[in-house]
Design an enzyme around this catalytic site. Structure first.
Site, PDB file in Angstrom:
ATOM      1  N   GLU A 117      -2.421   5.956  -5.674  1.00 22.54           N
ATOM      2  CA  GLU A 117      -2.670   7.771  -6.198  1.00 22.54           C
ATOM      3  C   GLU A 117      -3.547   8.025  -5.998  1.00 22.54           C
ATOM      4  OE1 GLU A 117       0.322   9.012  -8.491  1.00 22.54           O
ATOM      5  OE2 GLU A 117       2.176   7.992  -7.666  1.00 22.54           O
TER       6      GLU A 117
ATOM      7  N   GLU B 252       8.645   2.731  -1.570  1.00 20.17           N
ATOM      8  CA  GLU B 252       9.531   3.526  -3.267  1.00 20.17           C
ATOM      9  C   GLU B 252      10.135   5.031  -2.924  1.00 20.17           C
ATOM     10  OE1 GLU B 252       6.990   5.376  -6.410  1.00 20.17           O
ATOM     11  OE2 GLU B 252       5.141   3.333  -6.183  1.00 20.17           O
TER      12      GLU B 252
END
Ligand code: XIL
Length: 370
Positions: A151, A256
């Protein structure tokens, strides 16, 4: 004859038996690995919930520690490393012959306070290097792939302002990959992020991958987190994401996956995440405490089918599909971004039963996918 009856009856709920596959990892074995996560909180620690472990070993051939390897858990103090939970998960993966993820080395979330108190840039750089070295060497030969950086991007494709950017500079991603490679030249290395269906953010990820490659720094995969909902991103957006990321030459991994079915206030203009607390207990934001309605269950089932048909179509580019969690009982979505809600994003329900979406995936007819 008796055996035939038993076989017939046990197969009735899962027509997929006609294809001889009654679990996810076997069903998709010609296409990609199928993963799940194991958490470490007391309710799900590896030796406390045997039922979850059974589901995981029966259905998945890849495993990600949901929290245990993150900085705050593995390296909670300046000179202290704690690996006991991560080690239990690692042992479980080994016993069950699973592909193991190291999640994650460099991320701005779930880091202990002390790292923002390191004032000296040289010292910070060395500390990061040592963090990466300690984790990567500790799990050498056990972890198959590290999410080296997680991220790092804003939605507009620029680099997120993090302590790493501030203390090391624009080249912190390169340094992290270089440190990881130096610590173990054989482990696979990945960049992982969410919202990569957004063109600007995806362009940012492609820039990161290409710039590492141009500098001769190894990167093997890009992780598409896939915390999606019933409508967004569209199948077309997901397809474009997979195709464009794969064109860089690295493996694409869906890292995910979960499909939330309840409303989320992320995009509410003018409301900061910290303010979401005021929505706690509000039925508008938590409509299905009593159970998932049939029509929503159907939508979820259809959505999972479409997504997996797309993944199979592009299996030459995708090497792994990991669900973020195992059962709806433990999904992080119940508490993120609003606490104590009832969400239903996975393939197993709160009582550990297989949901209709599970059977739908087993029933996918590969011969019809073009
Ligand atoms: C989440 C875990 O699932 C939660 O248990 C924890 O409280 C917060 O982090 N992106 C990631 C994951 O890369 O590590 C996050 O996991 C979910 C978002």
């Amino acid at each position: 004859m008796r055996n035939l009856y038993i076989l017939l009856f046990s197969c009735l709920p899962i027509l997929a038996c006609s294809q001889g596959k009654d679990n996810l990892k076997d069903k998709f074995s010609d296409y990609f690995l199928i993963g799940a996560t194991i958490n470490q909180e007391d309710y799900q620690i590896i030796d406390k919930d045997k039922k979850v472990l059974k589901i995981v070993s029966e259905n998945f051939n890849s495993l990600t520690p949901e929290n245990s390897m993150k900085w705050m858990h593995s390296h909670p103090e300046y000179s202290k490393f704690t690996f006991s939970n991560a080690q239990k998960i690692t042992d479980f993966a080994k016993d069950n012959n699973m592909y193991l993820l190291g999640h994650t080395l460099v991320w701005h979330n779930q880091v202990p306070e002390y790292i923002s108190e390191i004032a000296d840039k040289g010292k910070f750089n060395l500390h990061l290097k040592n963090h990466i070295y300690q984790l990567v060497t500790r799990f050498k030969g056990k972890v198959n792939m590290w999410d080296v950086v997680n991220e790092a991007l804003n939605d507009d494709g620029t680099l997120r302002e993090t302590v790493f950017l501030k203390m090391i500079g624009d080249d912190y991603i390169e340094k992290a990959f270089q440190f990881a490679n130096d610590s173990d030249p054989n482990v696979e290395l990945a960049y992982n992020d969410y919202n990569l269906y957004k063109p600007k953010k995806r362009a940012g990820a492609i820039r990161i991958i290409n710039s590492l490659k141009e500098k001769g720094i190894r990167i093997d995969a890009v992780g598409v987190q896939a915390h999606w909902d019933l409508h967004f991103p569209s199948i077309q957006q997901i397809e474009k994401t997979i195709i464009e990321l794969a064109a860089t030459g690295v493996d694409v991994m869906i890292t995910e996956l979960d499909i939330t079915v309840i409303p989320n206030p992320y995009e509410l203009a003018g409301i900061a995440r910290e303010e979401f607390k005021k929505f706690e207990g509000d039925k508008k934001w938590d409509p299905y405490q009593a159970g998932i309605p049939d029509n929503i269950q159907k939508k979820l089932t259809k959505r999972y089918k479409e997504i997996f048909e797309l993944f199979v179509k592009h299996h030459d580019k995708i090497s792994r599909v990991t669900f973020w969690g195992t059962t709806d009982k433990y999904t992080w979505r119940n508490d993120n971004p609003i606490k104590n809600r009832a969400d239903y994003p996975l393939l197993f329900d709160r009582k550990y039963n297989k949901k209709p979406a599970f059977f739908e995936l087993l029933n996918i007819d590969f011969s019809k996918i073009k």
